[in-house]
Write a protein that holds these residues in place. Structure first.
Motif, PDB file in Angstrom:
ATOM      1  N   PRO A 181      12.363  27.662  -3.771  1.00  0.00           N
ATOM      2  CA  PRO A 181      11.870  29.038  -3.717  1.00  0.00           C
ATOM      3  C   PRO A 181      12.891  30.086  -4.147  1.00  0.00           C
ATOM      4  O   PRO A 181      12.520  31.214  -4.467  1.00  0.00           O
ATOM      5  N   GLN A 182      14.160  29.734  -4.151  1.00  0.00           N
ATOM      6  CA  GLN A 182      15.209  30.665  -4.585  1.00  0.00           C
ATOM      7  C   GLN A 182      15.642  30.390  -6.024  1.00  0.00           C
ATOM      8  O   GLN A 182      16.669  30.890  -6.471  1.00  0.00           O
ATOM      9  N   GLY A 183      14.839  29.611  -6.741  1.00  0.00           N
ATOM     10  CA  GLY A 183      15.119  29.347  -8.142  1.00  0.00           C
ATOM     11  C   GLY A 183      15.973  28.133  -8.420  1.00  0.00           C
ATOM     12  O   GLY A 183      16.318  27.877  -9.572  1.00  0.00           O
ATOM     13  N   GLU A 184      16.294  27.363  -7.385  1.00  0.00           N
ATOM     14  CA  GLU A 184      17.155  26.194  -7.555  1.00  0.00           C
ATOM     15  C   GLU A 184      16.313  24.932  -7.753  1.00  0.00           C
ATOM     16  O   GLU A 184      15.130  24.886  -7.406  1.00  0.00           O
ATOM     17  N   GLY A 185      16.936  23.890  -8.295  1.00  0.00           N
ATOM     18  CA  GLY A 185      16.280  22.605  -8.412  1.00  0.00           C
ATOM     19  C   GLY A 185      16.248  21.883  -7.075  1.00  0.00           C
ATOM     20  O   GLY A 185      16.988  22.217  -6.145  1.00  0.00           O
ATOM     21  N   VAL A 186      15.390  20.895  -6.971  1.00  0.00           N
ATOM     22  CA  VAL A 186      15.226  20.133  -5.737  1.00  0.00           C
ATOM     23  C   VAL A 186      15.256  18.642  -6.065  1.00  0.00           C
ATOM     24  O   VAL A 186      14.608  18.194  -7.016  1.00  0.00           O
ATOM     25  N   ASP A 187      16.027  17.884  -5.268  1.00  0.00           N
ATOM     26  CA  ASP A 187      16.006  16.424  -5.317  1.00  0.00           C
ATOM     27  C   ASP A 187      15.437  15.913  -3.996  1.00  0.00           C
ATOM     28  O   ASP A 187      15.730  16.482  -2.927  1.00  0.00           O
ATOM     29  N   ALA A 188      14.653  14.854  -4.057  1.00  0.00           N
ATOM     30  CA  ALA A 188      14.060  14.316  -2.838  1.00  0.00           C
ATOM     31  C   ALA A 188      13.736  12.841  -3.025  1.00  0.00           C
ATOM     32  O   ALA A 188      13.630  12.340  -4.141  1.00  0.00           O
ATOM     33  N   VAL A 189      13.611  12.161  -1.888  1.00  0.00           N
ATOM     34  CA  VAL A 189      13.041  10.816  -1.861  1.00  0.00           C
ATOM     35  C   VAL A 189      11.839  10.883  -0.928  1.00  0.00           C
ATOM     36  O   VAL A 189      11.941  11.404   0.189  1.00  0.00           O
ATOM     37  N   SER A 190      10.699  10.378  -1.387  1.00  0.00           N
ATOM     38  CA  SER A 190       9.444  10.583  -0.678  1.00  0.00           C
ATOM     39  C   SER A 190       8.723   9.276  -0.395  1.00  0.00           C
ATOM     40  O   SER A 190       8.956   8.250  -1.059  1.00  0.00           O
ATOM     41  N   ILE A 191       7.831   9.341   0.587  1.00  0.00           N
ATOM     42  CA  ILE A 191       6.960   8.228   0.960  1.00  0.00           C
ATOM     43  C   ILE A 191       5.526   8.712   0.906  1.00  0.00           C
ATOM     44  O   ILE A 191       5.217   9.812   1.371  1.00  0.00           O
ATOM     45  N   ASP A 192       4.642   7.907   0.370  1.00  0.00           N
ATOM     46  CA  ASP A 192       3.202   8.113   0.520  1.00  0.00           C
ATOM     47  C   ASP A 192       2.601   6.815   1.029  1.00  0.00           C
ATOM     48  O   ASP A 192       2.784   5.753   0.420  1.00  0.00           O
ATOM     49  N   VAL A 193       1.920   6.893   2.154  1.00  0.00           N
ATOM     50  CA  VAL A 193       1.359   5.701   2.784  1.00  0.00           C
ATOM     51  C   VAL A 193      -0.014   6.038   3.350  1.00  0.00           C
ATOM     52  O   VAL A 193      -0.215   7.131   3.896  1.00  0.00           O
ATOM     53  N   PRO A 194      -0.994   5.151   3.206  1.00  0.00           N
ATOM     54  CA  PRO A 194      -2.306   5.418   3.794  1.00  0.00           C
ATOM     55  C   PRO A 194      -2.215   5.598   5.302  1.00  0.00           C
ATOM     56  O   PRO A 194      -1.494   4.858   5.992  1.00  0.00           O
ATOM     57  N   ARG A 195      -2.925   6.567   5.797  1.00  0.00           N
ATOM     58  CA  ARG A 195      -2.940   6.842   7.236  1.00  0.00           C
ATOM     59  C   ARG A 195      -3.268   5.571   8.026  1.00  0.00           C
ATOM     60  O   ARG A 195      -2.686   5.316   9.090  1.00  0.00           O
ATOM     61  N   ALA A 196      -4.186   4.770   7.518  1.00  0.00           N
ATOM     62  CA  ALA A 196      -4.638   3.582   8.242  1.00  0.00           C
ATOM     63  C   ALA A 196      -3.551   2.534   8.401  1.00  0.00           C
ATOM     64  O   ALA A 196      -3.670   1.638   9.246  1.00  0.00           O
ATOM     65  N   CYS A 197      -2.469   2.611   7.604  1.00  0.00           N
ATOM     66  CA  CYS A 197      -1.392   1.613   7.685  1.00  0.00           C
ATOM     67  C   CYS A 197      -0.453   1.875   8.852  1.00  0.00           C
ATOM     68  O   CYS A 197       0.326   0.987   9.225  1.00  0.00           O
ATOM     69  N   SER A 220       0.812  -1.215   0.000  1.00  0.00           N
ATOM     70  CA  SER A 220       0.000   0.000   0.000  1.00  0.00           C
ATOM     71  C   SER A 220       0.843   1.261   0.000  1.00  0.00           C
ATOM     72  O   SER A 220       0.309   2.360  -0.173  1.00  0.00           O
ATOM     73  N   ALA A 221       2.136   1.128   0.208  1.00  0.00           N
ATOM     74  CA  ALA A 221       3.029   2.285   0.313  1.00  0.00           C
ATOM     75  C   ALA A 221       3.768   2.505  -0.997  1.00  0.00           C
ATOM     76  O   ALA A 221       4.020   1.575  -1.761  1.00  0.00           O
ATOM     77  N   LEU A 222       4.125   3.760  -1.230  1.00  0.00           N
ATOM     78  CA  LEU A 222       4.923   4.138  -2.386  1.00  0.00           C
ATOM     79  C   LEU A 222       6.172   4.853  -1.916  1.00  0.00           C
ATOM     80  O   LEU A 222       6.114   5.707  -1.015  1.00  0.00           O
ATOM     81  N   VAL A 223       7.301   4.515  -2.521  1.00  0.00           N
ATOM     82  CA  VAL A 223       8.561   5.241  -2.302  1.00  0.00           C
ATOM     83  C   VAL A 223       8.984   5.774  -3.655  1.00  0.00           C
ATOM     84  O   VAL A 223       9.038   5.021  -4.633  1.00  0.00           O
ATOM     85  N   TRP A 224       9.260   7.071  -3.723  1.00  0.00           N
ATOM     86  CA  TRP A 224       9.610   7.639  -5.028  1.00  0.00           C
ATOM     87  C   TRP A 224      10.687   8.701  -4.902  1.00  0.00           C
ATOM     88  O   TRP A 224      10.655   9.552  -4.025  1.00  0.00           O
ATOM     89  N   SER A 225      11.668   8.581  -5.788  1.00  0.00           N
ATOM     90  CA  SER A 225      12.717   9.591  -5.890  1.00  0.00           C
ATOM     91  C   SER A 225      12.328  10.562  -6.993  1.00  0.00           C
ATOM     92  O   SER A 225      11.670  10.185  -7.967  1.00  0.00           O
ATOM     93  N   SER A 226      12.732  11.817  -6.839  1.00  0.00           N
ATOM     94  CA  SER A 226      12.281  12.842  -7.780  1.00  0.00           C
ATOM     95  C   SER A 226      13.314  13.934  -7.932  1.00  0.00           C
ATOM     96  O   SER A 226      14.132  14.188  -7.049  1.00  0.00           O
ATOM     97  N   VAL A 227      13.263  14.564  -9.093  1.00  0.00           N
ATOM     98  CA  VAL A 227      14.060  15.749  -9.412  1.00  0.00           C
ATOM     99  C   VAL A 227      13.080  16.787  -9.940  1.00  0.00           C
ATOM    100  O   VAL A 227      12.293  16.495 -10.844  1.00  0.00           O
ATOM    101  N   TRP A 228      13.110  17.987  -9.372  1.00  0.00           N
ATOM    102  CA  TRP A 228      12.116  19.002  -9.694  1.00  0.00           C
ATOM    103  C   TRP A 228      12.789  20.302 -10.131  1.00  0.00           C
ATOM    104  O   TRP A 228      13.799  20.717  -9.559  1.00  0.00           O
ATOM    105  N   SER A 229      12.195  20.982 -11.087  1.00  0.00           N
ATOM    106  CA  SER A 229      12.506  22.399 -11.297  1.00  0.00           C
ATOM    107  C   SER A 229      11.621  23.203 -10.345  1.00  0.00           C
ATOM    108  O   SER A 229      10.657  22.668  -9.775  1.00  0.00           O
ATOM    109  N   PRO A 230      11.893  24.493 -10.107  1.00  0.00           N
ATOM    110  CA  PRO A 230      11.076  25.277  -9.183  1.00  0.00           C
ATOM    111  C   PRO A 230       9.598  25.252  -9.574  1.00  0.00           C
ATOM    112  O   PRO A 230       9.239  25.447 -10.736  1.00  0.00           O
TER     113      PRO A 230
END
Length: 332
Positions: A121-137, A52-62
């Motif tokens: 917010p200062q115009g730079e790119g952002v890298d992150a690793v994220s989790i999304d999981v149902p509250r009930a889990c 039920s959980a997702l793990v995702w890495s991401s690269v973002w522009s502002p």
């Protein structure tokens, strides 16, 4: 275990922002996006599904992500989100003062509450690793989750560092795992996330006993890996560092196919083997490789290495380096 990849550059410029909005809405909950012109927009994402959980890495522009009351009324999957920021800064607003997060801080939000996330917010790119999981889990009460979401937490020490290690390892090597690994990885992820939250609330006693036990094992394993070089690393010192008895420590390892001391020896031998096969360390004498791996006595190391790998450390290094250059025999 399912892995999917999104790259904005794979799409026509005019379609990129809408496609990214749809991707984020599928993972967490419907959101709005405020972006630079489409020609400057960039996003990449690799998603690994663990039950039920997702793990995702991401690269973002502002860009800015918004979850509004209108969107919440239209759809609320009751998802908890946590991001480990690895590069750049992220602004955040959710029913309180604005906050700014930097590298190796943990930022959270909840699909049931409005929020604004300002990436770069200062115009730079952002890298992150994220989790999304149902509250009930998560094995915490709804009140506890409401209290902890939005807390500033660190990913550099304590159980936060364990979560960081888990997320970065999974994000860097998603293809090294199989579908059979997903249930175990989901359990580890939920335990670590719940423990990070309980620690922030000073409410560790509210976690189920089994979650506390599994997290303690993870902490002990991380401690052992961090202290392999120390020749005084023993079951007694490990138990003392975690405020448990030596007998309790041995009980925690009963499900493994080796003893605590056996696992330490295995990890030390593996560390030495990796260093011996590393061309960049080919000028490090074998006895120093042994010392760096935690072996005080070279004859003891040599006997243990030969027993484990069928040859002496020196012969193993010679064979590994010849294979690296293509001049030696290869394994069948």
């Amino acid at each position: 275990m399912i892995e999917t990849v999104f790259r904005s550059e794979d799409l026509p410029v005019a379609d990129r922002v809408d496609a990214w909005r749809e991707k984020l809405s599928q993972i967490h909950a419907p959101v709005d996006l405020v972006c630079r012109p489409a020609s400057d927009f960039r996003a990449q994402q690799c998603v690994v599904q663990l039950g039920s959980a997702l793990v995702w890495s991401s690269v973002w522009s502002p860009q800015t992500i918004r979850r509004t009351p209108r969107l919440i009324r239209s759809s609320d999957p009751e998802m908890i989100h946590l991001s480990l920021i690895t590069k750049g800064t992220v602004g955040f607003r959710m029913g309180g003062p604005d906050a700014l997060y930097g590298p190796y801080e943990l930022r959270t939000n909840d699909s049931s509450r409005p929020f604004d996330i300002l990436l770069g917010p200062q115009g730079e790119g952002v890298d992150a690793v994220s989790i999304d999981v149902p509250r009930a889990c998560l094995p915490l009460s709804s009140d506890d989750l409401d209290r902890v979401i939005g807390h500033r937490m660190t990913g550099q020490e304590g159980v936060g560092a364990l979560l960081t290690a888990f997320l970065t390892t999974l994000g860097d090597n998603p293809r090294s795992y199989t579908a059979a690994d997903a249930p175990r990885l989901e359990t580890v992820l939920v335990d670590l996330l719940a423990t990070v939250f309980a620690n922030a609330l000073d409410a560790m006693d509210r976690l189920p006993a089994e979650s506390r036990r599994r997290t303690l094992i993870l902490r002990i394993q991380a401690f052992i890996r961090d202290h392999l070089h120390d020749p005084d690393l023993t079951p007694a010192t490990i138990a003392a560092a975690h405020h448990i008895s030596a007998s309790h420590l041995h009980r925690l390892f009963q499900d493994r196919e080796t003893t605590v001391s056996g696992w330490i020896r295995h990890l030390r031998l593996e560390r030495a083997r990796e260093q011996l096969a590393d061309p960049a360390r080919s000028d490090v004498p074998v006895h120093l490789v042994a010392v760096h791996a935690g072996f005080e006595h070279h004859p003891v190391f040599t006997r243990a290495f030969r027993s484990a790998y069928g040859m002496s450390p020196r012969d193993y290094r010679r064979r590994a380096l010849l294979q690296e250059t293509g001049d030696g025999p290869t394994a069948d």
